[in-house]
Design a protein around this motif. Structure first.
Motif, PDB file in Angstrom:
ATOM      1  N   UNK A   1      30.946  53.164  42.491  1.00  0.00           N
ATOM      2  CA  UNK A   1      31.084  54.017  41.294  1.00  0.00           C
ATOM      3  C   UNK A   1      30.961  53.060  40.107  1.00  0.00           C
ATOM      4  N   UNK A   2      30.655  53.617  38.916  1.00  0.00           N
ATOM      5  CA  UNK A   2      30.548  52.685  37.763  1.00  0.00           C
ATOM      6  C   UNK A   2      31.968  52.443  37.239  1.00  0.00           C
ATOM      7  N   UNK A   3      32.642  51.514  37.902  1.00  0.00           N
ATOM      8  CA  UNK A   3      34.031  51.255  37.511  1.00  0.00           C
ATOM      9  C   UNK A   3      34.260  49.752  37.566  1.00  0.00           C
ATOM     10  N   UNK A   4      34.325  49.105  36.386  1.00  0.00           N
ATOM     11  CA  UNK A   4      34.315  47.632  36.350  1.00  0.00           C
ATOM     12  C   UNK A   4      35.532  47.041  37.055  1.00  0.00           C
ATOM     13  N   UNK A   5      36.566  47.861  37.241  1.00  0.00           N
ATOM     14  CA  UNK A   5      37.778  47.319  37.870  1.00  0.00           C
ATOM     15  C   UNK A   5      37.539  47.027  39.346  1.00  0.00           C
ATOM     16  N   UNK A   6      36.730  47.879  39.999  1.00  0.00           N
ATOM     17  CA  UNK A   6      36.574  47.721  41.455  1.00  0.00           C
ATOM     18  C   UNK A   6      35.140  47.485  41.906  1.00  0.00           C
ATOM     19  N   UNK A   7      34.164  47.638  41.016  1.00  0.00           N
ATOM     20  CA  UNK A   7      32.753  47.531  41.448  1.00  0.00           C
ATOM     21  C   UNK A   7      32.453  46.252  42.215  1.00  0.00           C
ATOM     22  N   UNK A   8      33.091  45.149  41.819  1.00  0.00           N
ATOM     23  CA  UNK A   8      32.775  43.857  42.448  1.00  0.00           C
ATOM     24  C   UNK A   8      33.011  43.879  43.954  1.00  0.00           C
ATOM     25  N   UNK A   9      33.906  44.792  44.392  1.00  0.00           N
ATOM     26  CA  UNK A   9      34.207  44.853  45.836  1.00  0.00           C
ATOM     27  C   UNK A   9      32.977  45.281  46.623  1.00  0.00           C
TER      28      UNK A   9
ATOM     29  N   UNK B   1      45.209  39.695  45.359  1.00  0.00           N
ATOM     30  CA  UNK B   1      43.892  39.075  45.117  1.00  0.00           C
ATOM     31  C   UNK B   1      43.078  39.921  44.143  1.00  0.00           C
ATOM     32  N   UNK B   2      43.182  41.211  44.282  1.00  0.00           N
ATOM     33  CA  UNK B   2      42.450  42.140  43.382  1.00  0.00           C
ATOM     34  C   UNK B   2      42.996  42.023  41.953  1.00  0.00           C
ATOM     35  N   UNK B   3      44.310  41.976  41.815  1.00  0.00           N
ATOM     36  CA  UNK B   3      44.919  41.897  40.478  1.00  0.00           C
ATOM     37  C   UNK B   3      44.608  40.548  39.845  1.00  0.00           C
ATOM     38  N   UNK B   4      44.614  39.494  40.655  1.00  0.00           N
ATOM     39  CA  UNK B   4      44.272  38.168  40.127  1.00  0.00           C
ATOM     40  C   UNK B   4      42.855  38.196  39.544  1.00  0.00           C
ATOM     41  N   UNK B   5      41.949  38.847  40.264  1.00  0.00           N
ATOM     42  CA  UNK B   5      40.569  38.946  39.793  1.00  0.00           C
ATOM     43  C   UNK B   5      40.511  39.692  38.464  1.00  0.00           C
ATOM     44  N   UNK B   6      41.259  40.759  38.365  1.00  0.00           N
ATOM     45  CA  UNK B   6      41.265  41.552  37.130  1.00  0.00           C
ATOM     46  C   UNK B   6      41.825  40.741  35.968  1.00  0.00           C
ATOM     47  N   UNK B   7      42.958  40.073  36.198  1.00  0.00           N
ATOM     48  CA  UNK B   7      43.600  39.283  35.143  1.00  0.00           C
ATOM     49  C   UNK B   7      42.658  38.185  34.655  1.00  0.00           C
ATOM     50  N   UNK B   8      42.005  37.514  35.605  1.00  0.00           N
ATOM     51  CA  UNK B   8      41.127  36.386  35.251  1.00  0.00           C
ATOM     52  C   UNK B   8      39.910  36.875  34.467  1.00  0.00           C
ATOM     53  N   UNK B   9      39.306  37.945  34.965  1.00  0.00           N
ATOM     54  CA  UNK B   9      38.100  38.453  34.295  1.00  0.00           C
ATOM     55  C   UNK B   9      38.415  38.923  32.873  1.00  0.00           C
ATOM     56  N   UNK B  10      39.552  39.598  32.741  1.00  0.00           N
ATOM     57  CA  UNK B  10      39.945  40.093  31.413  1.00  0.00           C
ATOM     58  C   UNK B  10      40.190  38.924  30.459  1.00  0.00           C
ATOM     59  N   UNK B  11      40.841  37.878  30.955  1.00  0.00           N
ATOM     60  CA  UNK B  11      41.122  36.691  30.135  1.00  0.00           C
ATOM     61  C   UNK B  11      39.798  36.069  29.667  1.00  0.00           C
TER      62      UNK B  11
END
Ligand SMILES: CCCCCCCCCC/C=C\C/C=C/C(=O)SCCNC(=O)CCNC(=O)[C@H](O)C(C)(C)COP(=O)(O)OP(=O)(O)OC[C@H]1O[C@@H](n2cnc3c(N)ncnc32)[C@H](O)[C@@H]1OP(=O)(O)O
Ligand SMILES: Cc1cc2nc3c(=O)[nH]c(=O)nc-3n(C[C@H](O)[C@H](O)[C@H](O)COP(=O)(O)OP(=O)(O)OC[C@H]3O[C@@H](n4cnc5c(N)ncnc54)[C@H](O)[C@@H]3O)c2cc1C
Length: 593
Positions: free
Chosen positions: A380-388, A455-465
Motif C-alpha cells: 500500500x502507499x504507506x511510508x511507515x510500512x512500505x519498506x517491508x 526493529x520496525x519502530x527503530x527504523x521509523x525513528x531513524x528515518x524520521x530523524x
C-alpha cells in the motif's frame, strides 16, 4: 478570583497542550487527566449536543474530570472490565455498579480527591445483552460540597513509586443511576427504548488512550532532553581525576565513558521529539478524518502509537538512569532532580498500555503485512510500512565511502525489521501447521514478535530523524545536529548488532566501523555539548535540579539546599536526648561499671 485563568484551549492544538501537560506539572497536577484524557474523550466521543453542553464547562474549568477505566483486577484486558452500566428503559437511565472488589476503579489520576466528574469505562448492558466497554460521563461529587454523591465511594490509593502529588484514586459504584445521555453517543448509541446502535469502528471509544500514547512520545523526549541537560551541565563543572598526570583535574565530561553515557540520551531525545511531532500530527489528522467519516487511518495510528510509546518509554527509563549514574553521589540526591524525573517518566512504561502489550499490538499489524508479503501482494502507499515489501541489499553497506543521507544505515535497520517480521510470521504459520491453535502459536512467538516491533519502530525513528535533519537550511545548526544524528544512527546499529550479525548481513569489520563512527561523533559533540543543552532553554524551575542550574553554581546552592532541609532547622533534633542521647549515656554508664 482576581486573575481567573482563561479557558483552556481545547482546539486540536494538541502539540502545545501536550507539551504544557508534560511541563506544567512534571509530577502531575489536579487538571492532568482533565486536560489530556477527559477533554479528548469529549472532543472525540461526545455527539454535538453533548459537546455543546460539556466542552465549554470543561474548558472553563467548571468541573474537574478524570479518566476512570482501570480496575483493581484489570488494566490491560479491557474486555474483562467488570464495572457494569445497565440500561433501564423505564426511567431511560443507566445503572452503574461495581459488582466485585476487583471491579473497583483503581489508579485513575486525580480521582482520589480532586475530580468531581469522570469518564467511566463500563460494560454496557441493554436488552439483556453486553456490548462491551463504553465510556460514560459521570458526576462523582457534589459541585458545591465536593462530597461523594449517593452510592459512590471514592478516595486516594495511597503513596506510590513516584508522582505523589497526583491523587490517583479508587472508585466504587453501588447501583448509581445516571441519565441515558451520560453515555458518550458520537459513535455508539443506546436509543430511549434500549436499542443499541453500534459504532463504525469498535475502537473509536479508545481514542483518548491513543492521544496519550502519542503524547507520551514527546513526553519521553522532554524527559531525556531535561535529564541530559542536567548531566551535561553538571559534567561540565564537576572536576574529578586527571587524564594527563600532573595536568590537573579534568571536567568529567572529558572522559569518553561520560560522553558515551550521556550524549546518546541527548540524541535519542531529539529523535523522539521529531517522531513525537509526527505521531501527534497523524493523531490530529486521523481524528479529523474520523469526524468526516473516514476511519482508514485508525489501524496505522494505533499500531504506530503503540510501538512508539513502548520503545520511547523504555529507552527513556534506561537513559534517565544513565544520566543519573553519570552524576555520581550528587546524582542520587533529590537535589539533582533525577528521582523526580525518573519516577514520573518510568510510570509511562506502564500507564497508557503496558509496554509488552503495546509491542504486541503493533506486532498484530506487522503480521498482517507479513501475510500480504507472503501472499505476493504489492505494498500500500504507506511510508511507515512500505519498506517491508521491498527487497533491500543482500549485504550491509554502512562502511561504503559515501552514504548519502545515511541510506545504507537505514537499509540495515529496514533489513533487520523485514527479516525479523517475516521470520516470526513464518514461525507462527509453522507452529499452526504443527497443530497449535493461533493463540497458542502467538504466545509461543511473543518474544520474537516484540523484537519485530522494536526493529520496525527503530527504523521509523531513524528515518524520521534523517528526513527532518535533511530539511534544515541553517548550515551551522544542521552541522551540530548532524553530529547527533551520526551518533544516534551508529549507536542504534551497535544496539541491534546481534540481529544484523545473526544472518551474516553485517560483518564484524562493519560493526567495528560503526563503533568508530560513534567515538568520532562523541568527539565532535563534546565542544558543543553545553551550547546544545543551553539551546533548549529549559528554565531552572523546570529542571528541578541544583546540578543542572544554568549559572553552574552547583556547590554553593547544594549547601544552601541541604541547609534548607527541615532536619537542619535546629542543631540538635528534639528526639535526640530522648533516644540516641539516652542510649549513649546509658552505654557510657555501663562501661564505667
Ligand atoms: C509522559 C511523561 C511525562 C509525564 C508528566 C505527567 C505525568 C502524568 C501522566 C499521566 C497520563 C496518563 C494517565 C494514565 C492513564 C491510563 O493509564 S488510562 C488506561 C490505559 N489503559 C490501557 O491502555 C489499556 C490497554 N489495553 C488496551 O488498550 C486493549 O485492551 C488492547 C489494545 C490491549 C486490546 O484491545 P481489545 O479490545 O482486547 O482488542 P484486541 O482483540 O486485542 O484487538 C481487537 C482489534 O482492535 C484493534 N485495536 C485495539 N485497540 C485499538 C485502538 N486503540 N485503536 C484502534 N484499533 C485498536 C486491534 O489492533 C485489533 O485489531 P485487529 O485488526 O484484530 O488486529
Ligand atoms: C502512574 C500511573 C497512572 C495511571 N493513571 C491511570 C488513569 O488515569 N486512568 C486509568 O484508567 N488507569 C490509569 N493507570 C493504570 C494503567 O493504565 C494500568 O496500570 C496499565 O494499563 C496496566 O494494567 P495493570 O496494572 O492492571 O497490569 P496488568 O494488565 O495486570 O498486567 C500486569 C503485567 O502482566 C503482563 N501482561 C498483562 N497482559 C499481558 C498480555 N496480554 N501479554 C503479555 N503480557 C501481559 C505485563 O507484563 C504487565 O505488566 C495508571 C497507572 C499508573 C502506574
Amino acid at each position: 478570583m482576581e486573575h481567573a485563568p482563561k479557558a483552556i484551549d481545547v482546539t486540536n492544538d494538541v502539540e502545545m497542550r501536550t507539551f504544557n501537560f508534560f511541563t506544567m506539572g512534571i509530577d502531575g497536577h489536579p487538571l492532568g487527566l482533565h486536560l489530556d484524557m477527559a477533554i479528548p474523550t469529549i472532543l472525540n466521543n461526545a455527539d454535538e449536543e453533548q459537546q455543546k453542553d460539556w466542552l465549554p464547562k470543561a474548558a472553563n474549568r467548571e468541573f474537574i474530570a478524570t479518566y476512570a477505566q482501570t480496575e483493581m483486577g484489570h488494566g490491560t484486558n479491557l474486555k474483562k472490565l467488570e464495572t457494569t452500566a445497565t440500561y433501564d428503559p423505564k426511567t431511560q437511565e443507566f445503572v452503574l455498579n461495581s459488582p466485585t472488589i476487583t471491579s473497583t476503579k483503581w489508579w485513575p489520576g486525580n480521582l482520589g480527591k480532586s475530580s468531581n466528574y469522570a469518564v467511566v469505562m463500563a460494560q454496557l448492558y441493554t436488552q439483556g445483552k453486553c456490548h462491551g466497554a463504553h465510556p460514560f460521563f459521570v458526576q462523582l461529587r457534589d459541585l458545591n460540597t465536593h462530597k461523594p454523591l449517593k452510592g459512590i465511594t471514592v478516595g486516594d490509593i495511597g503513596p506510590k513509586f513516584g508522582m505523589n502529588t497526583v491523587d490517583n484514586g479508587f472508585l466504587q459504584f453501588d447501583h448509581v443511576r445516571t441519565p441515558r445521555r451520560s453515555m458518550f453517543m458520537k459513535h455508539a448509541k443506546v436509543l430511549p427504548d434500549g436499542r443499541y446502535v453500534p459504532p463504525v469502528h469498535d475502537k473509536l471509544n479508545y481514542s483518548a488512550m491513543v492521544f496519550i500514547r502519542a503524547a507520551i512520545v514527546s513526553g519521553m523526549a522532554y524527559h531525556l532532553l531535561v535529564t541530559s541537560t542536567i548531566a551535561v551541565r553538571y559534567s561540565a563543572i564537576r572536576r574529578q581525576g586527571e587524564i594527563t598526570p600532573g595536568a590537573g583535574e579534568v571536567k568529567v565530561l572529558d572522559y569518553q565513558t561520560q560522553q558515551h553515557r550521556i550524549f546518546p540520551q541527548l540524541a535519542r531525545g531529539l529523535a523522539f521529539r521529531l517522531s513525537g511531532q509526527y505521531i501527534m500530527k497523524l493523531y490530529t489528522q486521523t481524528m479529523d478524518d474520523i469526524r468526516n467519516g473516514d476511519i482508514s487511518a485508525v489501524p496505522d495510528l494505533h499500531a504506530l502509537s503503540c510501538g512508539l510509546k513502548a520503545v520511547t518509554t523504555h529507552h527513556a527509563a534506561l537513559g534517565l538512569e544513565q544520566c543519573r549514574m553519570a552524576c555520581g553521589g550528587h546524582g542520587y540526591s533529590q537535589a539533582s532532580g533525577f528521582p523526580l524525573h525518573y519516577s514520573v517518566a518510568v510510570g509511562a512504561c506502564t500507564y497508557e498500555g503496558e509496554n509488552m502489550v503495546m509491542l504486541l499490538q503493533t506486532a498484530r499489524h506487522l503480521m498482517k503485512i507479513a501475510k500480504a508479503i507472503r501472499a505476493g501482494q504489492s505494498p500500500k502507499s504507506n511510508k511507515i510500512v512500505d519498506y517491508l515489501f521491498h527487497k533491500g541489499p543482500p549485504k550491509c553497506l554502512i562502511d561504503q565511502a559515501y552514504d548519502t543521507n545515511y541510506r545504507n544505515v537505514l537499509e540495515s535497520f529496514e533489513h533487520l525489521a523485514r527479516r525479523q517480521t517475516l521470520e516470526v510470521y513464518d514461525k507462527l504459520v509453522q507452529l499452526q501447521q504443527q497443530g497449535r491453535n493461533y493463540e497458542q502459536a502467538w504466545n509461543d512467538c511473543a518474544v520474537e514478535l516484540c523484537k519485530a516491533t522494536r526493529a520496525h519502530v527503530r527504523t521509523f525513528l531513524a528515518r524520521t530523524f534523517v528526513e527532518e535533519i535533511d530539511k534544515i537550511s541553517d548550515l551551522s545548526i544542521k552541522s551540530v545536529l548532524q553530529d547527533l544524528l551520526q551518533l544516534y544512527l551508529y549507536y542504534e546499529v551497535t544496539e541491534c548488532a546481534t540481529g544484523l550479525l545473526e544472518d551474516g548481513f553485517m560483518t564484524g569489520q562493519q560493526h567495528k566501523y560503526a563503533k568508530k563512527k560513534i567515538y568520532e561523533a562523541l568527539e565532535k559533540i563534546r565542544p558543543n555539548a553545553v551550547s546544545i543543552v543551553d539551546s533548549f532553554d529549559f528554565q531552572d524551575r523546570e529542571l528541578h535540579s541544583v546540578l543542572g542550574r544554568r549559572d553552574g553554581n552547583v556547590y554553593e546552592n547544594l549547601l544552601k539546599w541541604a541547609q534548607s532541609s527541615p532536619l537542619n532547622k535546629t542543631d540538635v533534633l528534639p528526639f535526640h536526648h530522648k533516644y540516641l542521647g539516652k542510649m549513649m549515656e546509658e552505654a557510657r554508664q555501663r562501661s564505667k561499671i
